[in-house]
Design a protein around this motif. Structure first.
Motif, short mmCIF file in Angstrom:
data_model
loop_
_atom_site.label_atom_id
_atom_site.label_comp_id
_atom_site.label_asym_id
_atom_site.label_seq_id
_atom_site.Cartn_x
_atom_site.Cartn_y
_atom_site.Cartn_z
N PHE A 54 0.81 -1.22 0.00
CA PHE A 54 0.00 0.00 0.00
C PHE A 54 0.84 1.27 0.00
N MET A 55 2.15 1.14 0.23
CA MET A 55 3.04 2.29 0.17
C MET A 55 3.46 2.62 -1.26
N GLY A 56 2.88 1.92 -2.23
CA GLY A 56 3.21 2.20 -3.63
C GLY A 56 4.43 1.47 -4.12
N HIS A 57 4.74 0.34 -3.48
CA HIS A 57 5.90 -0.43 -3.91
C HIS A 57 5.74 -0.90 -5.36
N PRO A 58 6.82 -0.86 -6.14
CA PRO A 58 6.68 -1.20 -7.56
C PRO A 58 6.31 -2.65 -7.86
N PRO A 63 -0.79 -8.20 0.90
CA PRO A 63 -2.23 -8.00 1.08
C PRO A 63 -2.67 -7.92 2.54
N ASN A 64 -1.97 -8.59 3.44
CA ASN A 64 -2.41 -8.60 4.83
C ASN A 64 -1.93 -7.36 5.60
N LEU A 68 -4.42 -4.53 7.24
CA LEU A 68 -4.31 -3.84 8.53
C LEU A 68 -4.42 -2.33 8.35
N ALA A 69 -3.73 -1.81 7.34
CA ALA A 69 -3.75 -0.36 7.12
C ALA A 69 -5.13 0.12 6.69
N ASP A 283 3.98 -11.70 5.73
CA ASP A 283 2.66 -11.15 5.41
C ASP A 283 1.59 -12.23 5.54
N GLU A 284 1.88 -13.42 5.06
CA GLU A 284 0.91 -14.51 5.19
C GLU A 284 0.67 -14.85 6.65
#
Length: 511
Positions: A54-58, A63-64, A68-69, A283-284
């Motif tokens: 969600f920080m715009g990583h390329p 997803p998890n 949270l965010a 993340d999983e």
């Protein structure tokens, strides 16, 4: 500036009452009639602040963390006060700066008598569990105070099953599989095995994504085709550099420099791809914990906090790893989730730190933080309250003999500026305008227009150190081997070997 401020309180939590949590010497005042909330704290290793989808990583997909965010709070300016595993973890557990808890390196154990905040939770009637990497005093993984359930391993542990195995409540058991998955299994089993209404606290402490990075088998190769864009400051001739300290320039050709990373021919782009693939397992794990809480029917009322223990560099300023006071080293991801308390999609801009975790969790448990904490609760910030907050943060790192290329560093970071003082070196201080120069390329120590800022921040740095008891440099006897000095068999040498030997890969001469 006041060195320590009283912890903020949610509007629904009034002044502490005379009632105190029960326990021998560990009782804390309760905050009114607040209901103690379940808390899950998930910590990852070496996770830098911008490595989230969600920080715009390329290319990285998380997803998890995104979940949270989106459903909770992103604390966008979260930092550690020491960018190193053991000191940062000790600050999380004690609410103290490293100069107060005295865990200033990765080799020495926690001083006897240290109180960890889960001990206060236990005294207040919580069921508590620690699952994962402890690391402090890495030769032992024996159960530590404050936890009813204990699953850990010695030192850094191993991504894949090794000879040491795990310590489960004091009993040595084999490690069965990939460590991120196995730790999550233990955490989920503990959550699902609970019964009754007793509040609980779970501390899930991952090895991932500590170097050397090892993705789960299912994730290997996921980013083989991803394109890594080297940071501008990886180039030694980058024209934006102004007045870099000599120690930073020299470190390019060290264990933590891009010219000779880990004394090997490591390729930084492949290194970063492995890092991102390894992070997929973490993340999983977050997703499995959230799904478990949801199935238990307690997700909305449980405070879930995710955080990294320090940042990590992939070529910035010509360096890799951490320890330094640059943003990529000391800035970390931090997410909070509790639909009963926090509005979805909230973004907090104030500077929050690892020293704030303990008081934040204690407030979620309805307990007032002890007066000796250096940190303060961020629960009110996350809830959208107008909270009086700090306007600067202290950073400290203490020189390690086994990693001698980074000096002792003290820094003060405000919302706009950062002042950095290398202690004991005949070299330059650093001053950066973070708004105008977020990549920290132009050192302003010689700028005529910034001399007053320089004087002010220098004074505030030492005022903060003095006000928090940090005017002495901790010194300990040598522990652990040196990464620069090697025995004939290639192992780290604890003392200077005779004759002095330096390990250089046979396919590469030292530049």
């Amino acid at each position: 500036m006041t060195a320590r401020l009283a912890p903020p309180m949610l509007l629904c939590l009034l002044l502490p009452t005379a009632a105190a949590a029960q326990g021998p010497g560990l009782g804390l005042p309760k905050l009114g009639d607040a209901t103690p909330r379940n808390v899950v704290f998930i910590l990852s290793d070496d996770h830098r602040f911008d490595a989230m989808g969600f920080m715009g990583h390329p290319f990285l997909e998380t997803p998890n963390m995104d979940r949270l965010a989106a459903g909770g709070v992103h604390l966008a300016n979260a930092f550690v006060t020491t960018s190193l595993c053991s000191p940062s973890r000790a600050s999380i557990l004690t609410g103290l700066y490293a100069h107060n808890h005295r865990v200033v390196d990765n080799n020495n154990p926690v001083p006897p008598g240290t109180v960890f905040f889960p001990q206060y939770l236990q005294a207040a009637g919580y069921e508590t569990a620690f699952v994962g990497k402890w690391h402090m005093g890495g030769g032992s993984d024996d159960p530590r105070p404050g936890f009813d359930r204990w699953v850990s391993f010695r030192g850094q542990g191993s991504y894949l099953p090794g000879p040491d195995g795990l310590n489960v409540d004091g009993v040595r058991v084999p490690q069965r599989g990939y460590i991120t998955d196995e730790l999550t299994d233990y955490a989920v089993d503990w959550l699902e095995g609970r019964s009754g209404d007793t509040p609980f606290f779970l501390y899930l402490s991952h090895k991932g994504v500590h170097a050397e990075f090892e993705p789960a088998g299912r994730h290997k190769g996921a980013y083989d085709d991803a394109e890594f864009t080297p940071p501008d400051t990886m180039d030694p001739e980058f024209e934006g550099f102004r007045d870099r300290p000599m120690w930073v320039q020299n470190q390019r050709n060290s264990w933590h420099g891009v010219e000779f990373p880990y004394h090997s021919t490591l390729d930084v782009s492949e290194f970063y791809e492995d890092y991102c693939e390894t992070l997929l397992g973490v993340d999983e794990s977050i997703g499995r914990v959230l799904d478990t809480l949801d199935a238990m029917g307690v997700l909305d009322e449980t405070v879930v906090i995710y955080m990294g223990d320090n940042g990590f560099g992939f070529g910035e300023h010509g360096l890799i790893d951490k320890r330094v006071a640059y943003e990529w080293s000391m800035r970390v991801p931090m997410l909070m989730h509790c639909p009963d308390l926090f509005s979805p999609g909230t973004r907090v801009e104030q500077v929050v730190a690892n020293i704030d975790v303990a008081p934040t969790i204690l407030q979620a448990a309805g307990l007032a933080a002890p007066d000796h904490f250096d940190g303060r609760s961020a629960l009110g910030l996350a809830a959208g309250e107008d909270v009086e907050w700090r306007d600067s943060l202290l950073y400290e790192y203490y020189w390690e003999r086994n990693f001698p290329h980074t000096p002792t560093i003290f820094a003060l970071r405000t919302d706009q500026y950062k002042f950095v003082r290398p202690h004991g070196l005949w070299d330059l201080d650093e001053l950066y305008d973070l708004r105008a120069d977020p990549a920290e390329t132009t050192n302003l120590v010689f700028s005529p227009e910034h001399q007053e800022v320089l004087r002010t921040l220098k004074g505030r740095l030492f005022d903060t150190l003095e006000g928090t008891g940090g005017m002495t440099v901790p010194i300990y006897a040598d522990r652990g081997g040196s990464q620069n000095l090697r025995n004939a068999d290639g192992s780290p040498a604890a003392e200077f070997p005779e004759p002095l030997l330096r390990r250089v890969p046979p396919d590469r001469e030292r530049p």
